[in-house]
Design an enzyme around this catalytic site. Sequence first.
Site, PDB file in Angstrom:
ATOM      1  N   GLY A  18       0.913  -1.302   0.079  1.00 18.64           N
ATOM      2  CA  GLY A  18      -0.111  -0.053  -0.094  1.00 18.64           C
ATOM      3  C   GLY A  18       0.959   1.380  -0.250  1.00 18.64           C
ATOM      4  O   GLY A  18       2.185   0.714  -0.128  1.00 18.64           O
ATOM      5  N   ALA A  19       0.388   2.702  -0.043  1.00 21.17           N
ATOM      6  CA  ALA A  19       0.692   3.983   0.430  1.00 21.17           C
ATOM      7  C   ALA A  19       1.847   4.266   1.041  1.00 21.17           C
ATOM      8  O   ALA A  19       2.894   4.266   0.940  1.00 21.17           O
ATOM      9  CB  ALA A  19      -0.149   5.020   0.395  1.00 21.17           C
ATOM     10  N   GLU A  20       1.475   3.422   2.626  1.00 22.43           N
ATOM     11  CA  GLU A  20       1.852   3.477   3.639  1.00 22.43           C
ATOM     12  C   GLU A  20       3.016   2.033   4.414  1.00 22.43           C
ATOM     13  O   GLU A  20       3.797   2.743   5.059  1.00 22.43           O
ATOM     14  CB  GLU A  20       0.480   3.718   4.884  1.00 22.43           C
ATOM     15  N   ALA A  21       1.985   0.964   3.821  1.00 20.28           N
ATOM     16  CA  ALA A  21       2.604  -0.359   4.058  1.00 20.28           C
ATOM     17  C   ALA A  21       3.350  -1.143   3.551  1.00 20.28           C
ATOM     18  O   ALA A  21       1.949  -1.229   2.302  1.00 20.28           O
ATOM     19  CB  ALA A  21       2.076  -0.402   5.402  1.00 20.28           C
TER      20      ALA A  21
ATOM     21  N   LYS B   5       4.689  -5.898   9.244  1.00 25.60           N
ATOM     22  CA  LYS B   5       4.646  -4.559   8.532  1.00 25.60           C
ATOM     23  C   LYS B   5       5.725  -3.805   8.690  1.00 25.60           C
ATOM     24  O   LYS B   5       6.330  -3.366   9.306  1.00 25.60           O
ATOM     25  CB  LYS B   5       3.316  -4.214   9.130  1.00 25.60           C
TER      26      LYS B   5
ATOM     27  N   ASP C 292      -9.923   4.396  11.143  1.00 24.12           N
ATOM     28  CA  ASP C 292     -10.086   3.799   9.618  1.00 24.12           C
ATOM     29  C   ASP C 292     -10.797   2.192   9.543  1.00 24.12           C
ATOM     30  O   ASP C 292     -10.265   1.307   9.113  1.00 24.12           O
ATOM     31  CB  ASP C 292      -8.157   3.665   9.572  1.00 24.12           C
TER      32      ASP C 292
HETATM   33  N1  ATP Z   1      -2.403 -10.054  11.769  1.00 22.19           N
HETATM   34  C1  ATP Z   1      -2.276  -9.654  10.326  1.00 22.19           C
HETATM   35  N2  ATP Z   1      -2.874 -10.867   9.436  1.00 22.19           N
HETATM   36  C2  ATP Z   1      -3.354 -11.069   8.405  1.00 22.19           C
HETATM   37  N3  ATP Z   1      -3.293 -10.074   7.706  1.00 22.19           N
HETATM   38  C3  ATP Z   1      -2.543  -9.056   8.107  1.00 22.19           C
HETATM   39  C4  ATP Z   1      -2.553  -8.509   8.932  1.00 22.19           C
HETATM   40  N4  ATP Z   1      -1.669  -7.592   9.503  1.00 22.19           N
HETATM   41  C5  ATP Z   1      -2.404  -6.695   8.325  1.00 22.19           C
HETATM   42  N5  ATP Z   1      -3.031  -8.186   7.437  1.00 22.19           N
HETATM   43  C6  ATP Z   1      -3.033  -8.003   5.614  1.00 22.19           C
HETATM   44  O1  ATP Z   1      -1.988  -6.297   4.950  1.00 22.19           O
HETATM   45  C7  ATP Z   1      -2.971  -5.514   4.982  1.00 22.19           C
HETATM   46  C8  ATP Z   1      -2.368  -4.342   5.000  1.00 22.19           C
HETATM   47  O2  ATP Z   1      -2.413  -4.161   6.537  1.00 22.19           O
HETATM   48  P1  ATP Z   1      -3.100  -3.058   6.878  1.00 22.19           P
HETATM   49  O3  ATP Z   1      -4.357  -3.045   7.291  1.00 22.19           O
HETATM   50  O4  ATP Z   1      -2.102  -2.757   8.262  1.00 22.19           O
HETATM   51  O5  ATP Z   1      -2.235  -1.745   6.560  1.00 22.19           O
HETATM   52  P2  ATP Z   1      -2.269  -0.405   5.922  1.00 22.19           P
HETATM   53  O6  ATP Z   1      -1.501   0.428   7.521  1.00 22.19           O
HETATM   54  O7  ATP Z   1      -3.605  -0.190   5.584  1.00 22.19           O
HETATM   55  O8  ATP Z   1      -1.010  -0.070   4.853  1.00 22.19           O
HETATM   56  P3  ATP Z   1      -1.606   0.977   3.341  1.00 22.19           P
HETATM   57  O9  ATP Z   1      -1.809   2.429   4.390  1.00 22.19           O
HETATM   58  O10 ATP Z   1      -0.184   1.219   2.763  1.00 22.19           O
HETATM   59  O11 ATP Z   1      -2.722   0.369   2.557  1.00 22.19           O
HETATM   60  C9  ATP Z   1      -4.706  -5.865   4.974  1.00 22.19           C
HETATM   61  O12 ATP Z   1      -5.652  -5.570   5.161  1.00 22.19           O
HETATM   62  C10 ATP Z   1      -5.113  -7.321   5.810  1.00 22.19           C
HETATM   63  O13 ATP Z   1      -4.914  -8.027   4.196  1.00 22.19           O
HETATM   64 MG    MG Z   2      -5.174  -1.474   6.100  1.00 23.42          MG
END
Ligand code: ATP
Ligand code: MG
Length: 227
Positions: A12-15, A30, A128
């Site tokens: 993603g944009a953030e992670a 992450k 969020d």
């Molecule tokens: N603990 C977890 N177990 C399983 N899947 C996970 C877990 N944490 C994250 N994910 C997967 O990774 C995806 C992205 O993680 P997360 O939502 O924490 O990041 P984000 O902050 O939304 O990143 P961005 O803003 O860049 O999209 C989640 O939608 C999920 O599919």
């Molecule tokens: Mg997310």
Amino acid sequence: MVFQEGERLHLGAEAEVWAGHWMGRPAVRKQRRARSWRHPDLDHRLGHRRMMSEARLMVRMHRAGLQVPALLDLDPAEGVMVMERIPGRPLIEVLRDASMSSGQLQYALQSTGAAIRNVHRLAITHGDLSTNNVLIDDQGNATLIDFGLAVIDYEVERFGIDLHVIDEILGASHPGVENAIEHLLNGYAAEEERQGPPADQTGGAVPTSVEVLERLENVRTRVRYHG
Ligand SMILES: Nc1ncnc2c1ncn2[C@@H]1O[C@H](COP(=O)(O)OP(=O)(O)OP(=O)(O)O)[C@@H](O)[C@H]1O
Ligand SMILES: [Mg+2]
């Protein structure tokens, strides 16, 4: 860090999120990504703060017995967090899966509502609540993830906004799923009935489910009249 990398789950944009193993346990890593449009120093400070806050709230919820990923390792200077891998797939996929029965969808949505209420009962608002940030396992049980924008709060407004965000997403992105928000809100209210009134937290009284649902109505009205 003793993380054995498997497949990438998300860019993603953030992670960037990778599945793998940590000390033999299913885990995800992450990794915060640098945002080039911000000054590197500012970017580093913001990212650092967000990850620290996310980790702190995850630990708080986990200690309180909530179904959230356990924090396994943290290196905020590197922007890396390792946590327990939660089985299942995002609610957004479940809602788009034509093979799901309406009963299964109803259960997943009620479970999502209950999970949100359990977080709210600890005076934590998610910040969020998209259908990407809810994972649904094979039994239909929901787990919330992605607490990077979560905060502790005692004013009812932010709780109402949390529900309003997912309300809008369910209406806009999943209009074909009937009564989706109603099922979710039923689960939200039922969880409070099951557990009784919320216990006071360190900062005082937490808004009750009834107060939050009233505020949701109020937010909806405001949005309708003022866009
Ligand atoms: N603990 C977890 N177990 C399983 N899947 C996970 C877990 N944490 C994250 N994910 C997967 O990774 C995806 C992205 O993680 P997360 O939502 O924490 O990041 P984000 O902050 O939304 O990143 P961005 O803003 O860049 O999209 C989640 O939608 C999920 O599919
Ligand atoms: Mg997310």
